[in-house]
Design an enzyme around this catalytic site. Structure first.
Site, PDB file in Angstrom:
ATOM      1  N   GLU A  88       0.916   2.217   5.750  1.00 53.86           N
ATOM      2  CA  GLU A  88       1.691   1.691   6.871  1.00 53.86           C
ATOM      3  C   GLU A  88       1.169   0.325   7.309  1.00 53.86           C
ATOM      4  O   GLU A  88       0.052  -0.082   6.986  1.00 53.86           O
ATOM      5  CB  GLU A  88       1.641   2.689   8.045  1.00 53.86           C
ATOM      6  CG  GLU A  88       2.472   2.305   9.262  1.00 53.86           C
ATOM      7  CD  GLU A  88       3.963   2.096   8.985  1.00 53.86           C
ATOM      8  OE1 GLU A  88       4.291   1.137   8.254  1.00 53.86           O
ATOM      9  OE2 GLU A  88       4.785   2.851   9.535  1.00 53.86           O
TER      10      GLU A  88
ATOM     11  N   ARG B 244      10.098   8.937   4.120  1.00 51.81           N
ATOM     12  CA  ARG B 244       9.114   8.842   5.191  1.00 51.81           C
ATOM     13  C   ARG B 244       8.406  10.190   5.391  1.00 51.81           C
ATOM     14  O   ARG B 244       9.009  11.254   5.231  1.00 51.81           O
ATOM     15  CB  ARG B 244       9.783   8.425   6.508  1.00 51.81           C
ATOM     16  CG  ARG B 244       8.760   8.134   7.608  1.00 51.81           C
ATOM     17  CD  ARG B 244       9.399   7.898   8.953  1.00 51.81           C
ATOM     18  NE  ARG B 244       8.369   7.721   9.974  1.00 51.81           N
ATOM     19  CZ  ARG B 244       8.571   7.837  11.264  1.00 51.81           C
ATOM     20  NH1 ARG B 244       9.777   8.131  11.734  1.00 51.81           N
ATOM     21  NH2 ARG B 244       7.570   7.667  12.126  1.00 51.81           N
ATOM     22  N   HIS B 245       7.148  10.121   5.761  1.00 53.80           N
ATOM     23  CA  HIS B 245       6.342  11.318   5.999  1.00 53.80           C
ATOM     24  C   HIS B 245       6.887  12.158   7.158  1.00 53.80           C
ATOM     25  O   HIS B 245       7.673  11.693   7.995  1.00 53.80           O
ATOM     26  CB  HIS B 245       4.893  10.923   6.294  1.00 53.80           C
ATOM     27  CG  HIS B 245       4.746  10.099   7.534  1.00 53.80           C
ATOM     28  ND1 HIS B 245       4.764  10.634   8.803  1.00 53.80           N
ATOM     29  CD2 HIS B 245       4.598   8.762   7.696  1.00 53.80           C
ATOM     30  CE1 HIS B 245       4.610   9.675   9.702  1.00 53.80           C
ATOM     31  NE2 HIS B 245       4.514   8.525   9.060  1.00 53.80           N
TER      32      HIS B 245
ATOM     33  N   ARG C 205      -0.841  11.647   6.121  1.00 48.50           N
ATOM     34  CA  ARG C 205       0.495  12.097   6.497  1.00 48.50           C
ATOM     35  C   ARG C 205       1.507  11.884   5.372  1.00 48.50           C
ATOM     36  O   ARG C 205       2.427  12.690   5.213  1.00 48.50           O
ATOM     37  CB  ARG C 205       0.942  11.408   7.793  1.00 48.50           C
ATOM     38  CG  ARG C 205       0.936   9.894   7.797  1.00 48.50           C
ATOM     39  CD  ARG C 205       1.053   9.392   9.229  1.00 48.50           C
ATOM     40  NE  ARG C 205       1.200   7.952   9.372  1.00 48.50           N
ATOM     41  CZ  ARG C 205       0.192   7.098   9.484  1.00 48.50           C
ATOM     42  NH1 ARG C 205      -1.062   7.542   9.437  1.00 48.50           N
ATOM     43  NH2 ARG C 205       0.421   5.796   9.661  1.00 48.50           N
TER      44      ARG C 205
ATOM     45  N   HIS D  95       5.782   5.318   4.813  1.00 46.86           N
ATOM     46  CA  HIS D  95       5.828   5.241   6.263  1.00 46.86           C
ATOM     47  C   HIS D  95       7.044   4.446   6.722  1.00 46.86           C
ATOM     48  O   HIS D  95       7.601   3.643   5.963  1.00 46.86           O
ATOM     49  CB  HIS D  95       4.551   4.581   6.776  1.00 46.86           C
ATOM     50  CG  HIS D  95       3.308   5.190   6.201  1.00 46.86           C
ATOM     51  ND1 HIS D  95       2.623   6.200   6.816  1.00 46.86           N
ATOM     52  CD2 HIS D  95       2.658   4.948   5.033  1.00 46.86           C
ATOM     53  CE1 HIS D  95       1.587   6.560   6.061  1.00 46.86           C
ATOM     54  NE2 HIS D  95       1.585   5.807   4.979  1.00 46.86           N
TER      55      HIS D  95
END
Length: 225
Positions: A99, A25-26, A75, A161
Protein backbone atom coordinates in the site's frame (compact mmCIF):
# COMPACT_ATOMS: atom_id res chain seq x y z
CA UNK A 1 -5.90 8.32 -25.76
CA UNK A 2 -2.94 6.74 -27.49
CA UNK A 3 -2.08 4.12 -24.91
CA UNK A 4 -5.19 3.91 -22.75
CA UNK A 5 -5.31 0.67 -24.30
CA UNK A 6 -1.61 0.11 -23.90
CA UNK A 7 -1.03 2.20 -20.81
CA UNK A 8 0.37 5.77 -20.62
CA UNK A 9 3.83 5.17 -19.23
CA UNK A 10 2.65 1.70 -18.29
CA UNK A 11 5.07 -1.16 -17.89
CA UNK A 12 2.52 -3.48 -19.52
CA UNK A 13 2.29 -3.29 -23.26
CA UNK A 14 -0.84 -4.52 -24.98
CA UNK A 15 -0.35 -7.72 -26.94
CA UNK A 16 -2.54 -9.94 -29.06
CA UNK A 17 -3.23 -12.32 -26.20
CA UNK A 18 -6.32 -12.47 -24.04
CA UNK A 19 -4.75 -12.16 -20.63
CA UNK A 20 -6.75 -10.86 -17.70
CA UNK A 21 -5.77 -9.17 -14.46
CA UNK A 22 -8.04 -9.50 -11.45
CA UNK A 23 -7.10 -6.69 -9.06
CA UNK A 24 -8.37 -7.81 -5.66
CA UNK A 25 -8.40 -5.67 -2.54
CA UNK A 26 -7.77 -7.35 0.82
CA UNK A 27 -10.49 -8.08 3.36
CA UNK A 28 -11.49 -5.91 6.28
CA UNK A 29 -9.15 -4.95 9.14
CA UNK A 30 -9.82 -3.29 12.48
CA UNK A 31 -8.19 -0.12 11.15
CA UNK A 32 -10.62 -0.08 8.23
CA UNK A 33 -13.47 -0.02 10.74
CA UNK A 34 -11.80 2.74 12.72
CA UNK A 35 -11.11 4.78 9.56
CA UNK A 36 -7.37 4.78 10.26
CA UNK A 37 -4.83 5.34 7.51
CA UNK A 38 -3.05 1.98 7.20
CA UNK A 39 -0.46 2.56 4.51
CA UNK A 40 2.51 0.24 4.95
CA UNK A 41 1.65 -0.52 8.59
CA UNK A 42 1.24 -4.31 8.71
CA UNK A 43 -2.30 -4.74 10.07
CA UNK A 44 -3.87 -8.25 9.86
CA UNK A 45 -7.38 -9.08 8.73
CA UNK A 46 -10.03 -9.14 11.41
CA UNK A 47 -12.55 -11.99 11.70
CA UNK A 48 -14.88 -10.39 9.18
CA UNK A 49 -11.99 -9.85 6.77
CA UNK A 50 -11.01 -13.52 6.91
CA UNK A 51 -14.60 -14.53 6.09
CA UNK A 52 -14.70 -12.02 3.24
CA UNK A 53 -11.50 -13.44 1.78
CA UNK A 54 -12.80 -16.99 1.96
CA UNK A 55 -16.07 -16.06 0.26
CA UNK A 56 -14.37 -14.03 -2.48
CA UNK A 57 -11.83 -16.79 -3.06
CA UNK A 58 -14.62 -19.28 -3.76
CA UNK A 59 -16.01 -16.92 -6.39
CA UNK A 60 -12.68 -16.01 -7.96
CA UNK A 61 -11.69 -19.65 -8.29
CA UNK A 62 -14.44 -19.83 -10.92
CA UNK A 63 -12.34 -17.56 -13.16
CA UNK A 64 -9.75 -20.35 -13.29
CA UNK A 65 -6.76 -18.23 -12.32
CA UNK A 66 -3.37 -19.36 -13.57
CA UNK A 67 -1.24 -17.27 -11.18
CA UNK A 68 -1.50 -15.33 -7.92
CA UNK A 69 0.72 -12.44 -6.85
CA UNK A 70 0.36 -10.48 -3.64
CA UNK A 71 1.59 -7.62 -1.55
CA UNK A 72 3.65 -9.07 1.32
CA UNK A 73 1.62 -7.16 3.94
CA UNK A 74 -0.41 -9.54 6.12
CA UNK A 75 -3.84 -8.29 5.14
CA UNK A 76 -3.17 -8.90 1.44
CA UNK A 77 -1.11 -12.06 1.92
CA UNK A 78 -3.86 -13.69 4.00
CA UNK A 79 -6.42 -12.73 1.37
CA UNK A 80 -4.28 -14.26 -1.38
CA UNK A 81 -3.77 -17.35 0.74
CA UNK A 82 -7.51 -18.06 0.78
CA UNK A 83 -7.47 -18.35 -3.03
CA UNK A 84 -4.25 -20.37 -3.01
CA UNK A 85 -5.83 -22.90 -0.67
CA UNK A 86 -8.71 -23.50 -3.07
CA UNK A 87 -6.77 -23.46 -6.34
CA UNK A 88 -3.53 -25.06 -5.24
CA UNK A 89 -1.59 -22.23 -6.90
CA UNK A 90 1.48 -20.76 -5.18
CA UNK A 91 1.46 -17.13 -4.12
CA UNK A 92 4.30 -14.96 -5.37
CA UNK A 93 5.04 -11.77 -3.44
CA UNK A 94 6.17 -8.40 -4.74
CA UNK A 95 7.00 -5.58 -2.33
CA UNK A 96 5.98 -3.05 -4.99
CA UNK A 97 2.35 -4.14 -4.51
CA UNK A 98 2.35 -2.83 -0.93
CA UNK A 99 0.00 0.00 0.00
CA UNK A 100 0.87 3.67 -0.35
CA UNK A 101 3.38 4.87 2.21
CA UNK A 102 1.33 7.19 4.39
CA UNK A 103 4.24 8.80 6.22
CA UNK A 104 3.01 10.79 9.21
CA UNK A 105 -0.62 9.89 8.51
CA UNK A 106 -0.31 6.19 9.31
CA UNK A 107 -2.39 5.17 12.30
CA UNK A 108 -4.38 8.42 12.30
CA UNK A 109 -8.12 8.62 11.68
CA UNK A 110 -9.62 10.71 8.91
CA UNK A 111 -10.70 13.52 11.28
CA UNK A 112 -7.23 13.54 12.90
CA UNK A 113 -5.54 13.90 9.52
CA UNK A 114 -7.83 16.75 8.50
CA UNK A 115 -7.23 18.58 11.80
CA UNK A 116 -3.44 18.16 11.93
CA UNK A 117 -2.57 18.40 8.24
CA UNK A 118 -5.24 20.53 6.54
CA UNK A 119 -3.14 21.63 3.55
CA UNK A 120 -1.64 18.20 2.95
CA UNK A 121 -5.07 16.60 3.32
CA UNK A 122 -6.53 18.96 0.71
CA UNK A 123 -3.78 17.95 -1.73
CA UNK A 124 -3.87 14.32 -0.51
CA UNK A 125 -0.10 14.26 -0.09
CA UNK A 126 0.96 12.59 3.19
CA UNK A 127 4.04 14.22 4.76
CA UNK A 128 6.93 11.78 4.57
CA UNK A 129 4.90 9.46 2.36
CA UNK A 130 4.46 8.78 -1.35
CA UNK A 131 2.77 10.88 -3.98
CA UNK A 132 -0.01 9.40 -6.09
CA UNK A 133 2.27 9.42 -9.14
CA UNK A 134 4.97 7.49 -7.30
CA UNK A 135 2.49 4.83 -6.21
CA UNK A 136 1.01 4.56 -9.71
CA UNK A 137 4.41 3.93 -11.31
CA UNK A 138 5.53 1.50 -8.61
CA UNK A 139 2.40 -0.65 -8.78
CA UNK A 140 2.20 -0.55 -12.60
CA UNK A 141 5.80 -1.79 -12.72
CA UNK A 142 4.89 -4.71 -10.44
CA UNK A 143 1.90 -5.57 -12.61
CA UNK A 144 4.14 -5.49 -15.66
CA UNK A 145 6.60 -7.95 -14.15
CA UNK A 146 3.78 -10.34 -13.24
CA UNK A 147 2.08 -10.11 -16.63
CA UNK A 148 5.34 -10.82 -18.42
CA UNK A 149 5.22 -14.31 -16.89
CA UNK A 150 1.62 -15.01 -17.96
CA UNK A 151 0.73 -17.19 -20.95
CA UNK A 152 -1.34 -15.66 -23.76
CA UNK A 153 -4.67 -16.48 -22.11
CA UNK A 154 -3.55 -16.46 -18.49
CA UNK A 155 -5.58 -15.06 -15.59
CA UNK A 156 -3.56 -13.29 -12.92
CA UNK A 157 -5.09 -12.49 -9.53
CA UNK A 158 -3.34 -9.63 -7.76
CA UNK A 159 -4.07 -9.31 -4.01
CA UNK A 160 -3.18 -5.82 -2.87
CA UNK A 161 -4.61 -2.62 -1.40
CA UNK A 162 -7.21 0.00 -2.28
CA UNK A 163 -5.01 2.97 -3.17
CA UNK A 164 -2.24 0.84 -4.66
CA UNK A 165 -4.60 -1.01 -6.99
CA UNK A 166 -6.59 2.04 -8.07
CA UNK A 167 -3.47 4.04 -8.86
CA UNK A 168 -1.70 1.17 -10.58
CA UNK A 169 -4.81 0.54 -12.66
CA UNK A 170 -5.18 4.13 -13.89
CA UNK A 171 -1.51 4.12 -14.87
CA UNK A 172 -1.99 0.84 -16.72
CA UNK A 173 -5.05 2.15 -18.56
CA UNK A 174 -3.29 5.37 -19.52
CA UNK A 175 -5.61 7.80 -17.74
CA UNK A 176 -4.07 11.29 -17.43
CA UNK A 177 -3.38 12.21 -13.81
CA UNK A 178 -5.95 15.02 -13.78
CA UNK A 179 -8.81 12.49 -14.06
CA UNK A 180 -7.50 9.78 -11.74
CA UNK A 181 -9.99 10.73 -9.04
CA UNK A 182 -12.89 9.92 -11.36
CA UNK A 183 -12.29 6.22 -10.84
CA UNK A 184 -13.82 5.21 -7.52
CA UNK A 185 -12.14 3.03 -4.94
CA UNK A 186 -12.42 -0.66 -4.14
CA UNK A 187 -14.43 -2.01 -1.22
CA UNK A 188 -12.87 -4.60 1.06
CA UNK A 189 -12.43 -7.89 -0.82
CA UNK A 190 -13.91 -6.52 -4.05
CA UNK A 191 -12.01 -6.57 -7.31
CA UNK A 192 -11.61 -5.04 -10.75
CA UNK A 193 -10.88 -6.92 -13.96
CA UNK A 194 -8.64 -5.58 -16.73
CA UNK A 195 -8.44 -7.54 -19.96
CA UNK A 196 -6.52 -7.39 -23.22
CA UNK A 197 -8.47 -6.45 -26.31
CA UNK A 198 -7.64 -5.71 -29.92
CA UNK A 199 -6.00 -2.41 -29.06
CA UNK A 200 -4.60 -3.17 -25.62
CA UNK A 201 -5.90 -3.07 -22.07
CA UNK A 202 -9.43 -2.17 -21.00
CA UNK A 203 -11.36 -2.10 -17.73
CA UNK A 204 -14.22 -4.59 -17.91
CA UNK A 205 -15.30 -4.80 -14.23
CA UNK A 206 -14.76 -2.39 -11.34
CA UNK A 207 -15.39 -2.82 -7.62
CA UNK A 208 -17.17 -6.11 -8.27
CA UNK A 209 -18.23 -8.68 -5.73
CA UNK A 210 -19.68 -11.22 -8.16
CA UNK A 211 -18.24 -12.92 -11.21
CA UNK A 212 -18.17 -10.79 -14.38
CA UNK A 213 -20.82 -11.52 -16.98
CA UNK A 214 -20.29 -11.35 -20.77
CA UNK A 215 -21.12 -7.97 -22.28
CA UNK A 216 -23.61 -8.36 -25.10
CA UNK A 217 -23.65 -5.15 -27.10
CA UNK A 218 -23.51 -3.61 -30.56
CA UNK A 219 -20.68 -1.35 -29.39
CA UNK A 220 -17.51 -2.53 -31.11
CA UNK A 221 -15.38 -1.41 -28.18
CA UNK A 222 -17.27 -3.85 -25.96
CA UNK A 223 -18.17 -6.56 -28.42
CA UNK A 224 -15.33 -8.87 -29.28
CA UNK A 225 -11.95 -7.92 -27.90
Amino acid sequence: MTQAQGGRGSQIRGSRGKRRLVLWRHGQTSWNLENRFQGKTDIPLDETGVAQAERAARLLSGLKPTAIVSSPLKRAATTAGALAEITGLPVNYDADLAERDGGEWEGLTGPEIRARFPAEHAAWEPPGGETSAQVAKRVAAALGRAVDRLPAEGVLVVASHGAALRLGMVELLGFPEEIWERLGGLSNCSWSVVAEGRSGWRLIEHNAGTLPKPVLSDDRTENGA
